[in-house]
Design a protein around this motif. Structure first.
Motif, mmCIF file in Angstrom:
data_model
loop_
_atom_site.group_PDB
_atom_site.id
_atom_site.type_symbol
_atom_site.label_atom_id
_atom_site.label_comp_id
_atom_site.label_asym_id
_atom_site.label_seq_id
_atom_site.Cartn_x
_atom_site.Cartn_y
_atom_site.Cartn_z
ATOM 1 N N GLU A 77 -26.427 10.565 -13.346
ATOM 2 C CA GLU A 77 -26.767 11.892 -13.862
ATOM 3 C C GLU A 77 -27.525 11.870 -15.185
ATOM 4 O OE1 GLU A 77 -23.109 14.085 -14.516
ATOM 5 O OE2 GLU A 77 -22.011 12.201 -14.453
ATOM 6 N N GLN A 78 -27.484 10.755 -15.910
ATOM 7 C CA GLN A 78 -28.226 10.659 -17.166
ATOM 8 C C GLN A 78 -29.722 10.488 -16.932
ATOM 9 O OE1 GLN A 78 -26.383 7.394 -19.242
ATOM 10 N NE2 GLN A 78 -24.637 8.632 -19.925
ATOM 11 N N HIS A 79 -30.110 10.180 -15.688
ATOM 12 C CA HIS A 79 -31.524 9.930 -15.390
ATOM 13 C C HIS A 79 -32.070 10.863 -14.311
ATOM 14 C CE1 HIS A 79 -29.893 6.104 -17.025
ATOM 15 N NE2 HIS A 79 -31.040 6.075 -17.681
ATOM 16 N N PHE A 80 -31.438 12.019 -14.131
ATOM 17 C CA PHE A 80 -31.894 12.955 -13.111
ATOM 18 C C PHE A 80 -33.275 13.544 -13.432
ATOM 19 C CE2 PHE A 80 -27.437 14.210 -11.351
ATOM 20 C CZ PHE A 80 -27.354 12.971 -10.751
ATOM 21 N N ASN A 81 -33.647 13.528 -14.716
ATOM 22 C CA ASN A 81 -34.956 14.110 -15.078
ATOM 23 C C ASN A 81 -36.103 13.129 -14.880
ATOM 24 O OD1 ASN A 81 -34.287 12.373 -17.108
ATOM 25 N ND2 ASN A 81 -34.677 13.804 -18.797
ATOM 26 N N THR A 82 -35.827 11.969 -14.288
ATOM 27 C CA THR A 82 -36.877 11.003 -13.986
ATOM 28 C C THR A 82 -37.863 11.601 -12.998
ATOM 29 O OG1 THR A 82 -35.292 9.200 -14.295
ATOM 30 C CG2 THR A 82 -37.338 8.673 -13.131
ATOM 31 N N HIS A 83 -39.152 11.410 -13.257
ATOM 32 C CA HIS A 83 -40.203 11.993 -12.405
ATOM 33 C C HIS A 83 -40.060 11.537 -10.954
ATOM 34 C CE1 HIS A 83 -44.079 13.553 -11.145
ATOM 35 N NE2 HIS A 83 -44.382 12.351 -10.658
ATOM 36 N N GLU A 84 -39.567 10.334 -10.768
ATOM 37 C CA GLU A 84 -39.421 9.767 -9.433
ATOM 38 C C GLU A 84 -38.456 10.565 -8.560
ATOM 39 O OE1 GLU A 84 -38.363 5.341 -7.618
ATOM 40 O OE2 GLU A 84 -38.818 5.613 -9.743
ATOM 41 N N LEU A 85 -37.529 11.301 -9.187
ATOM 42 C CA LEU A 85 -36.529 12.071 -8.451
ATOM 43 C C LEU A 85 -36.956 13.515 -8.190
ATOM 44 C CD1 LEU A 85 -33.192 10.911 -10.135
ATOM 45 C CD2 LEU A 85 -34.023 10.327 -7.859
ATOM 46 N N SER A 86 -38.111 13.890 -8.671
ATOM 47 C CA SER A 86 -38.533 15.287 -8.600
ATOM 48 C C SER A 86 -38.535 15.819 -7.166
ATOM 49 C CB SER A 86 -39.922 15.441 -9.224
ATOM 50 O OG SER A 86 -40.341 16.789 -9.161
ATOM 51 N N GLU A 87 -39.098 15.066 -6.235
ATOM 52 C CA GLU A 87 -39.182 15.532 -4.854
ATOM 53 C C GLU A 87 -37.798 15.680 -4.232
ATOM 54 O OE1 GLU A 87 -41.795 14.517 -0.871
ATOM 55 O OE2 GLU A 87 -40.886 12.840 -1.953
ATOM 56 N N LEU A 88 -36.912 14.715 -4.488
ATOM 57 C CA LEU A 88 -35.559 14.761 -3.933
ATOM 58 C C LEU A 88 -34.811 15.993 -4.437
ATOM 59 C CD1 LEU A 88 -33.158 13.590 -2.391
ATOM 60 C CD2 LEU A 88 -32.721 12.085 -4.346
ATOM 61 N N ILE A 89 -34.887 16.261 -5.733
ATOM 62 C CA ILE A 89 -34.190 17.418 -6.306
ATOM 63 C C ILE A 89 -34.795 18.723 -5.786
ATOM 64 C CG2 ILE A 89 -33.721 18.652 -8.461
ATOM 65 C CD1 ILE A 89 -33.528 15.908 -9.825
ATOM 66 N N GLN A 90 -36.115 18.758 -5.688
ATOM 67 C CA GLN A 90 -36.788 19.967 -5.197
ATOM 68 C C GLN A 90 -36.361 20.288 -3.769
ATOM 69 O OE1 GLN A 90 -41.066 20.142 -5.746
ATOM 70 N NE2 GLN A 90 -40.915 19.046 -7.694
ATOM 71 N N PHE A 91 -36.383 19.292 -2.884
ATOM 72 C CA PHE A 91 -36.056 19.559 -1.483
ATOM 73 C C PHE A 91 -34.565 19.825 -1.289
ATOM 74 C CE2 PHE A 91 -40.336 18.478 -0.614
ATOM 75 C CZ PHE A 91 -40.629 18.987 0.648
ATOM 76 N N ALA A 92 -33.719 19.239 -2.152
ATOM 77 C CA ALA A 92 -32.298 19.582 -2.110
ATOM 78 C C ALA A 92 -32.116 21.056 -2.450
ATOM 79 C CB ALA A 92 -31.524 18.714 -3.090
ATOM 80 N N MET A 93 -32.921 21.543 -3.415
ATOM 81 C CA MET A 93 -32.847 22.956 -3.809
ATOM 82 C C MET A 93 -33.414 23.856 -2.711
ATOM 83 S SD MET A 93 -34.648 25.768 -4.952
ATOM 84 C CE MET A 93 -36.236 25.054 -5.423
ATOM 85 N N TRP A 94 -34.560 23.493 -2.135
ATOM 86 C CA TRP A 94 -35.171 24.334 -1.103
ATOM 87 C C TRP A 94 -34.283 24.433 0.129
ATOM 88 C CZ3 TRP A 94 -38.388 27.306 -3.157
ATOM 89 C CH2 TRP A 94 -39.406 26.891 -4.021
ATOM 90 N N SER A 95 -33.522 23.401 0.416
ATOM 91 C CA SER A 95 -32.637 23.431 1.586
ATOM 92 C C SER A 95 -31.336 24.189 1.311
ATOM 93 C CB SER A 95 -32.309 22.001 2.041
ATOM 94 O OG SER A 95 -31.632 21.296 1.023
#
Length: 321
Positions: A77-95
């Motif tokens: 959770e300390q590295h959730f703002n990493t650019h590499e995770l952007s797509e994963l977080i976005q699609f988790a939100m859209w779903s």
């Protein structure tokens, strides 16, 4: 009797008063009920079948770890703002639901707000929704932007999403191994993916989509503080406690160990329950206390098997008393 017959309209008042006194006395003992029949049968209960999430656990659903499939990397959770995770977080939100009410989806939206510099939620509108369903379940949402961009986002049980991907056997094993590692720690694990569909008309079932796996999200949902003592009280009273959950078997076993739930290490899944004959299931339910990847039909069959064995069953969780 004569007084009540002369003034029959007083009967509801008297009945309500007596029920209120009873509820008040129960409340003094720390008992709050919806139906009086629950208390009437509670004293004869021999087996309690309980859900895990929100009944045994806190249902706090804190997002603990993210696994990016494309890079094969794990992020805390300390590295959730990493650019590499952007797509994963976005699609988790859209779903998730646009206006979340489930603790898990509220957490996803919160992480999205904290990590994404450009909030796109106001620019997209959900145009089609496939609700949480399936064995095991998943859910798919389709959004369209003001400019016509389409997003098809899915999340749910790992098995449900993986069987609609084109991953090789080795790739599937890699993802399943990672999911099992999380489950053994007691985490609730979901897969997140991107849907692919070439036509303008959406399919009748979400299983018709081809999914591209983006990654895994793992939620930490610790047991309630007093749940171990509560289960111990039931055991001392001669009541067997059985955990029935939709989560991984490994997750259920990990939580069972944390709350000191008595079991024989054997876990029955919903699919196995439906495959067993009536006689075989009646034998199994006498020894098995943990049931995973369950769904309504399988739960009902377990309850029927217990009752056939002469048990008096009480259910908690999932809105069932």
């Amino acid at each position: 009797t004569l007084a009540m017959s002369i003034l029959p309209e007083e009967i509801p008042v008297a009945f309500t008063t007596f029920m209120a006194f009873g509820a008040w006395k129960l409340m003094q003992q720390g008992v709050i009920i919806k139906r009086s029949s629950v208390v009437e049968t509670l004293g004869s209960t021999t087996v309690i079948c309980t859900d895990k999430t929100g009944t045994i656990t806190e249902n706090s659903m804190q997002l603990h770890t993210l696994f990016n499939y494309k890079s094969n990397q794990i992020f805390d959770e300390q590295h959730f703002n990493t650019h590499e995770l952007s797509e994963l977080i976005q699609f988790a939100m859209w779903s998730s639901e646009p206006v979340p009410f489930d603790p898990m989806e509220k957490t996803i939206h919160k992480v999205y707000e904290q990590t994404q510099t450009n909030d796109q939620r106001s620019n997209f509108k959900m145009i089609h929704e496939y609700p949480l369903e399936g064995k095991p379940p998943m859910m798919t949402h389709i959004f369209k932007s003001n400019s016509g961009e389409i997003i098809i986002a899915v999340k749910g049980a790992i098995e449900a999403i993986l069987r609609n991907t084109k991953l090789s056997f080795e790739q599937l094993k890699q993802v399943e191994t990672q999911a099992l590692n999380y489950a053994k720690l007691g985490y609730r694990v979901l897969a997140v993916g991107k849907g692919l569909w070439p036509n303008e008309q959406w399919p009748a079932l979400q299983e018709e989509f081809e999914f591209e796996l983006i990654g895994l999200i793992a939620f930490q949902d610790p047991p309630k503080e007093n749940i171990a003592a509560t289960i111990d009280t039931f055991c001392k009273a001669g009541i067997t406690v059985k955990m029935i959950t939709g989560d991984y078997a490994e997750t259920a076993l990990a939580i069972a160990a944390q709350i000191k739930l008595t079991h024989n290490q054997e876990v029955l899944t919903g699919a196995t329950v439906l495959e067993l004959s009536k006689e075989a299931l009646q034998q199994k339910v006498t020894t098995v206390n943990i049931y995973a990847r369950m769904f309504p039909e399988a739960k009902l069959k377990v309850i029927e098997a217990l009752k056939a064995n002469g048990e008096v069953v009480a259910m908690t969780g999932d809105g069932v008393n």
